[in-house]
Enzyme design. Structure first.
Site, PDB file in Angstrom:
ATOM      1  CG  PHE A 114     -32.293 -13.352 -19.673  1.00  0.00           C
ATOM      2  CD1 PHE A 114     -31.359 -13.265 -18.653  1.00  0.00           C
ATOM      3  CD2 PHE A 114     -31.978 -12.770 -20.904  1.00  0.00           C
ATOM      4  CE1 PHE A 114     -30.146 -12.623 -18.852  1.00  0.00           C
ATOM      5  CE2 PHE A 114     -30.765 -12.134 -21.106  1.00  0.00           C
ATOM      6  CZ  PHE A 114     -29.854 -12.057 -20.085  1.00  0.00           C
ATOM      7  CD  GLN A 227     -34.637  -6.617 -28.252  1.00  0.00           C
ATOM      8  OE1 GLN A 227     -33.581  -7.239 -28.261  1.00  0.00           O
ATOM      9  NE2 GLN A 227     -35.779  -7.170 -27.912  1.00  0.00           N
ATOM     10  CG  HIS A 229     -30.718  -4.065 -24.150  1.00  0.00           C
ATOM     11  ND1 HIS A 229     -30.585  -3.681 -22.842  1.00  0.00           N
ATOM     12  CD2 HIS A 229     -30.537  -5.407 -24.184  1.00  0.00           C
ATOM     13  CE1 HIS A 229     -30.330  -4.756 -22.106  1.00  0.00           C
ATOM     14  NE2 HIS A 229     -30.288  -5.822 -22.893  1.00  0.00           N
ATOM     15  CG  LEU A 239     -25.757  -4.864 -23.711  1.00  0.00           C
ATOM     16  CD1 LEU A 239     -27.200  -4.406 -23.860  1.00  0.00           C
ATOM     17  CD2 LEU A 239     -25.547  -6.172 -24.453  1.00  0.00           C
ATOM     18  CD  GLU A 242     -33.530  -9.262 -20.556  1.00  0.00           C
ATOM     19  OE1 GLU A 242     -33.629  -8.476 -21.522  1.00  0.00           O
ATOM     20  OE2 GLU A 242     -34.172 -10.321 -20.489  1.00  0.00           O
ATOM     21  NE  ARG A 273     -33.321  -7.932 -24.017  1.00  0.00           N
ATOM     22  CZ  ARG A 273     -32.262  -8.523 -24.550  1.00  0.00           C
ATOM     23  NH1 ARG A 273     -32.063  -8.472 -25.853  1.00  0.00           N
ATOM     24  NH2 ARG A 273     -31.398  -9.154 -23.790  1.00  0.00           N
ATOM     25  CG  HIS A 337     -29.520  -4.823 -28.049  1.00  0.00           C
ATOM     26  ND1 HIS A 337     -28.170  -4.853 -27.794  1.00  0.00           N
ATOM     27  CD2 HIS A 337     -29.990  -6.054 -27.691  1.00  0.00           C
ATOM     28  CE1 HIS A 337     -27.849  -6.048 -27.286  1.00  0.00           C
ATOM     29  NE2 HIS A 337     -28.934  -6.786 -27.235  1.00  0.00           N
ATOM     30  NE  ARG A 372     -32.515 -10.763 -29.893  1.00  0.00           N
ATOM     31  CZ  ARG A 372     -31.785 -10.635 -28.780  1.00  0.00           C
ATOM     32  NH1 ARG A 372     -31.868 -11.539 -27.811  1.00  0.00           N
ATOM     33  NH2 ARG A 372     -30.998  -9.595 -28.609  1.00  0.00           N
ATOM     34  CB  SER A 377     -30.057 -13.234 -30.100  1.00  0.00           C
ATOM     35  OG  SER A 377     -29.241 -13.039 -28.973  1.00  0.00           O
TER      36      SER A 377
END
Lengths: 559, 317
Positions: A114, A227, A229, A239, A242, A273, A337, A372, A377
């Site tokens: 990630f 944030q 995204h 969404l 990722e 991000r 996001h 983040r 999360s």
């Protein structure tokens, strides 16, 4: 009146993890949620959950360093250390509860990579990781026989002599207001996506938890850190995980260039991000976008990977865009996001108000700082959900008996009746839309003084217009019109806190990027911004707090 | 694009219009979903409209309802797909559950049935230090069931539940399968034993509705059929359903066609005297109308080939 040792607001991952811990330890705990637990927005977390497992040759300090770096050094490092060192145990615990995590060829937990991280330490269930964990925690909730006030809405926290002692609540089904007293309250009410339009967030993410705490006098911290995204659908803001880039997807501009090679030569599409979103927006702003979007391309991964590992993305692409990801790139753009900011807590979830705890997105421990990392999360919710339950139980043992008075219940009844009795006025949906579009225009990926001032002024204007909001539905049973009007107040208060904090931070850090102040300024702004609503005039009051640095000195961030 | 949405209204506090349809004409973009249209009604036209919704992306399961008579997820249903030539779209609450207000149903029956199947992992003994070792294939297989978002569509349109409130119904049975098929669970046999009882896997009539309406491809009926097999493999053969299945298969295997009389007797249980007696009046009525199949049915000529088909299929399993 109802009474519990611990009252947990919200039944997402943080709330349910807290509830299961509390009940399994013998506490009289209950959960209150304005929807059914499995409707909670934790569902929408797609890609995975991070943990550095030592038996994979990974090291939690690597995870912690990358988290701190991702945060642009705004995270409190003691909190990051707690989260990353407890991650392995938290992950294994979820597996033991029954989460059907993907496996490697030896039958052990499998990983994907990630953003913002060198190691592949993201554990996942297809592209439905959040849903898969949420439903397993709901199974645990059933097993532990936790009391759930389902489809109940919290209108206000009870704070007496500076101590939180429960909440005034509205049973949506009957329209009746009730007091629920508790020795400790854990606020796990989730995010605030509806402060922005568009947003990846569900319609229920109306900033309730921030606003409840804000009005109760608990400071919110780093609320300017919102944030965006990098990959959301242009049509409706939904969404695209990722995971698409984690599995090897590319981002392309209108010329077919993998532009991230220029912005982040080392991490490429998997930079943090904030960096990817800014890069995309720059491409779009400089004329290399396609109708305000860039392209996400996973064709080279092959149909098998697309369907097995990104199945839900394939479903969304098909449903909303008529696109087969194995055949065609999909247009995406940065979209609001996640809130890094939230109610300031210590590493045990305690807020500045005794008796009030917070965990999950609504809290700011702070482990995410200015930005983040993807898949941190979910980890945050389970680690700090559990810890806040432990702390709340311990606090409850010595909490004195509160009063029995029903003054707040009476005043809340009056407030809500006045709203119902207003014959006509503004529609809450149009007020929210106006506010949310303003926020998206001015407090988004790129910001400047003038834009943020404009947003703050609009929020202030709409805050005073709130008194003119009226509802069509005057009934008691399942009056969602009334709930939207009550939520609107939370949206406005959360927006107010975001604007006040954003205008305070005179630098660029993480998601807060000012085109008029492009540099990070550690000398003056390596600190948290606190905002609370003044009891006297109802306006935001700003304060600051130091950032805790344990072992990683701030350096320039490069991807 | 012009869309006409007919919504069945219900408000316990103002019963005058209960059950009646109210029509809304809307101007919407071509890509509009049924949910988008309902939100537009609620936000801009009539705030009293009751509808649950949240994620807009078919993951929260809130917006189950009937569209043109069939259970659907409103956020996953495009207007253009259910109204190809602009004809009015009918929107009603889900079935098999009482209505609270407009499109909002009381899902208590759904959640109660879920609780009935002990919906949580029950492993044997203390947990290992690390994760349980399990094949990726087995976990991936369960993802297919974990895809269930508990929207209620299958329960809404279940034809058995409509006549038998005791039926555990598709969603909870699919959930049960999630544990039956989980290599980490230790109570597979006990679970199958319970599911073998009345209301369980044998009460499905295989109408396929749950498979058809499920917006997430969970295919509850297929899971139910799998559990029938697993129950019989686990030794739960002494139910009408199991006997019916075995009699059906053995009759076709030996004779090449179905011996209906034998099937009825076998399904009831040959030593189940009260059961057999209870069937007697049916047999008598059938006999009087010339509908009673011969006790010893004839056999088809090509039965050897049929037998080979059986052996081949059984060999593959």
């Amino acid at each position: 009146m109802f009474e519990h040792d611990v009252l947990i607001i919200g039944a997402g991952l943080a709330g349910m993890r807290a509830a299961v811990e509390a009940v399994n330890r013998g506490a009289n705990a209950a959960v209150i949620t304005k929807v059914h637990p499995v409707r909670s927005h934790s569902n929408a977390a797609q890609g995975g959950i991070n943990a550095a497992l030592t038996d994979r040759g990974d090291d939690w300090t690597d995870h912690a360093l990358e988290t701190v770096r991702g945060s642009d050094y705004l995270a409190d490092q003691d909190a990051v250390e707690v989260m990353c060192s407890e991650a392995g145990a938290a992950l294994i615990e979820l597996e033991h509860m029954g989460v059907v995590f993907s496996r490697d060829e030896h039958g052990k937990l499998g990983t994907r990579r990630f953003g913002g991280q060198k190691a592949a330490r993201t554990f996942f269930v297809g592209a439905i990781t959040g849903q898969a964990i949420l439903h397993v925690l709901y199974e645990q909730l059933i097993k532990a026989n936790v009391r759930v006030y389902e489809e109940w809405f919290v209108t206000s926290l009870i704070v007496e002599d500076g101590v939180c002692r429960g909440a005034v609540t509205l049973d949506i089904r009957t329209g009746e207001l009730h007091t629920i007293r508790a020795k400790a309250v854990i606020n796990c009410a989730g995010g605030a996506g509806r402060v922005y339009e568009p947003s990846t967030n569900a319609l229920i993410c109306t900033g309730d938890g921030y606003a409840l705490a804000y009005r109760a006098g608990a400071p919110l911290m780093d609320m300017e850190m919102v944030q965006y995204h990098p990959t959301t659908l242009a049509s409706n803001g939904v969404l695209i995980s990722e995971a698409a880039r984690g599995e090897g997807g590319y981002l392309l501009n209108s010329k077919g260039d993998r532009f991230m090679l220029r912005y982040a030569p080392e991490y490429k599409e998997l930079a943090s991000r904030d960096v990817v979103s800014r890069s995309e927006q720059t491409e779009i702003n400089e004329g290399r976008g396609i109708d305000g979007t860039v392209l996400l391309d996973v064709r080279h991964l092959g149909r098998k990977v697309v369907e097995e590992k990104l199945g839900y993305l394939q479903e969304v692409a098909h449903d909303f865009m008529g696109i087969d990801l194995a055949e065609q790139p999909i247009p995406v753009r940065p979209g609001m996001h996640y809130m890094m900011g939230g109610i300031k807590t210590d590493i045990n979830g305690a807020t500045s108000v005794p008796g009030l705890y917070a965990a999950g997105e609504v809290a700011n421990v702070s482990v995410h700082g200015g930005n983040r990392l993807g898949a941190n999360s979910l980890l945050d919710t389970v680690v700090f959900g559990r810890r806040s339950a432990l702390a709340a139980i311990e606090y409850g043992k010595s909490a004195g008996a509160g009063s029995r008075n029903e003054d707040l219940l009476a005043s809340e009844k009056k407030r809500i009746q006045a709203l119902l009795d207003r014959p006509k006025g503004l529609r809450s949906a149009s007020v929210r839309r106006e506010l949310a579009e303003t926020m998206h225009s001015h407090v988004a990926v790129f910001r400047d003084q003038q834009g943020m001032e404009r947003a703050a002024a609009k929020v202030k204007e709409l805050k005073s217009a709130y008194g003119k909001v009226a509802v069509d539905d005057k009934g008691k049973v399942f009056n969602t019109d009334l709930i939207f009007a009550l939520e609107l107040r939370n949206v406005i208060d959360t927006a107010e806190a975001i604007c006040a904090s954003a205008l305070t931070r005179k630098e660029s850090r993480g998601a807060h990027y000012r085109v008029d102040m492009k540099k990070r300024d550690d000398a003056n702004w390596l600190k948290h911004i606190l905002v609370r609503q003044s009891a006297a005039d109802g306006d935001p009051k700003i304060d600051t707090a130091p950032v805790t640095i344990t072992r990683w000195q701030p350096v320039e961030r490069k991807y | 694009m012009q869309a006409t949405v007919r919504i069945r209204r219900f408000n316990p506090e103002q019963p005058a219009n209960n059950g009646k349809f109210q029509e809304f004409k809307l101007d919407v973009p071509d890509s509009t979903t049924v949910l988008d249209a309902l939100i537009k009604v609620r936000e801009d036209v009539d705030g009293t409209l009751g509808v649950r919704c949240s994620c807009r992306a078919s993951i929260c399961g809130s917006c189950g309802m009937r569209v043109n008579g069939q259970a659907k997820l409103a956020c996953k249903t495009k207007i253009a797909d259910v109204s190809r030539h602009g004809e009015p779209i009918t929107v009603e609450p889900m079935g098999n559950m009482p209505v609270v207000k407009d499109l909002i149903t009381d899902m208590k029956v759904f959640w109660d049935k879920l609780r009935q199947v002990e919906p949580y992992l029950q492993p044997e003994g203390p947990a290992p230090k690390g994760e349980y070792i399990a094949s990726d294939e087995s976990m991936n297989h369960l993802v297919g069931v974990m895809n269930c978002i508990m929207c209620g569509a299958c329960v809404s349109d279940c034809t058995v539940l409509a006549v038998d409130k005791n039926f555990i119904a598709p969603a909870a049975l699919a959930k049960a399968y999630r544990f039956v098929a989980d290599p980490r669970d230790s109570r597979t046999s006990q679970r199958l034993g319970v599911l073998n009882e009345s209301g369980g896997v044998w009460d499905c009539v295989r109408c396929m509705y749950c498979v058809e309406v499920c917006p997430k491809g969970v295919a509850p009926m297929e899971r139910i059929m799998k559990m029938r097999d697993l129950a019989m493999e686990a030794g739960y053969n002494n139910t009408p359903g199991a006997r019916h299945t075995e009699s059906f298969a053995s009759s076709v295997k030996s004779d090449g066609l179905l011996n209906e009389t034998k099937l009825a007797i076998d399904s009831t249980g040959i030593f189940n005297i009260p059961g057999q007696l209870a069937q007697a009046p049916v047999a008598v009525r059938a006999l009087l109308r010339g509908k009673l199949p011969p006790l010893f049915g004839h056999k088809i000529k090509a039965r050897k080939q049929i037998k080979r088909v059986f052996e081949k299929v059984e060999g593959q399993e």
